[in-house]
Design a protein around this motif. Sequence first.
Motif, PDB file in Angstrom:
ATOM      1  N   VAL A 297     -42.112  14.839  63.936  1.00 43.33           N
ATOM      2  CA  VAL A 297     -41.013  14.747  62.690  1.00 43.33           C
ATOM      3  C   VAL A 297     -41.297  13.530  61.636  1.00 43.33           C
ATOM      4  N   TYR A 298     -41.838  13.498  60.916  1.00 41.46           N
ATOM      5  CA  TYR A 298     -42.495  11.770  60.261  1.00 41.46           C
ATOM      6  C   TYR A 298     -40.958  11.583  59.100  1.00 41.46           C
ATOM      7  N   ALA A 299     -40.510  10.413  59.353  1.00 40.86           N
ATOM      8  CA  ALA A 299     -39.610   9.755  58.944  1.00 40.86           C
ATOM      9  C   ALA A 299     -39.651   8.482  57.912  1.00 40.86           C
ATOM     10  N   PHE A 300     -38.947   7.743  57.645  1.00 36.21           N
ATOM     11  CA  PHE A 300     -38.194   7.116  57.148  1.00 36.21           C
ATOM     12  C   PHE A 300     -36.897   5.943  57.506  1.00 36.21           C
ATOM     13  N   PRO A 301     -36.606   4.643  57.452  1.00 36.02           N
ATOM     14  CA  PRO A 301     -35.604   4.226  57.657  1.00 36.02           C
ATOM     15  C   PRO A 301     -34.900   3.996  56.516  1.00 36.02           C
ATOM     16  N   LYS A 302     -33.759   4.675  56.613  1.00 34.49           N
ATOM     17  CA  LYS A 302     -32.856   4.187  55.169  1.00 34.49           C
ATOM     18  C   LYS A 302     -31.784   3.304  55.950  1.00 34.49           C
TER      19      LYS A 302
END
Length: 172
Positions: free
Chosen positions: A36-41
């Motif tokens: 899964v491609y993700a960003f930190p939030k």
Amino acid sequence: TPEKRLPSKGDVLVYADPAKNGAPVALADIKEGQVVYAFPKGKVGGTDVVKNGVTRNQLIIAKFPPSQLKAPTNLAATDQGIVVYSRQCMHLGCAVEIKPYPSKGLQEAAVCPCHGGVYDLTQGARVVDGPPPAPVPQLPIKVVGGQVVVQDTFLSLPYDISASEFTAQKKE
Ligand code: FES
């Protein structure tokens, strides 16, 4: 700008897919053999920010049978076979992609589309092919309350990643 901040403790990983509107990545979507491609939030100055302003913060969430994860992976920074890396190639900063890679004993690997860098995500993202001088950095995580939560910033940020990012940002 807040979107360019490094991931930090307490950030939650959210889908990079814009159709998911920044929702936290569900554990059910993190499966062995897929990524899964993700960003930190997380909070910056009291406001929730998706830190999607730099290639370095594009993340790969991968899952392996725990017995397949080997040194130099930092196993204490993984949870339930889930391991997270930056997608920013350590050569000149392109974003790596997960591709089938049926050689060198691997089924799949993180492959850089720019000059063919290849990283083995089961072994600390060691470089198995191409010009990258170092592994992509691992991000320490834990599964907390059904979400993937950052425990600290990237484990290694050698000087050359800043240079790569500088180059990548100048191109944008
Ligand atoms: Fe990835 Fe050159 S930028 S191999």
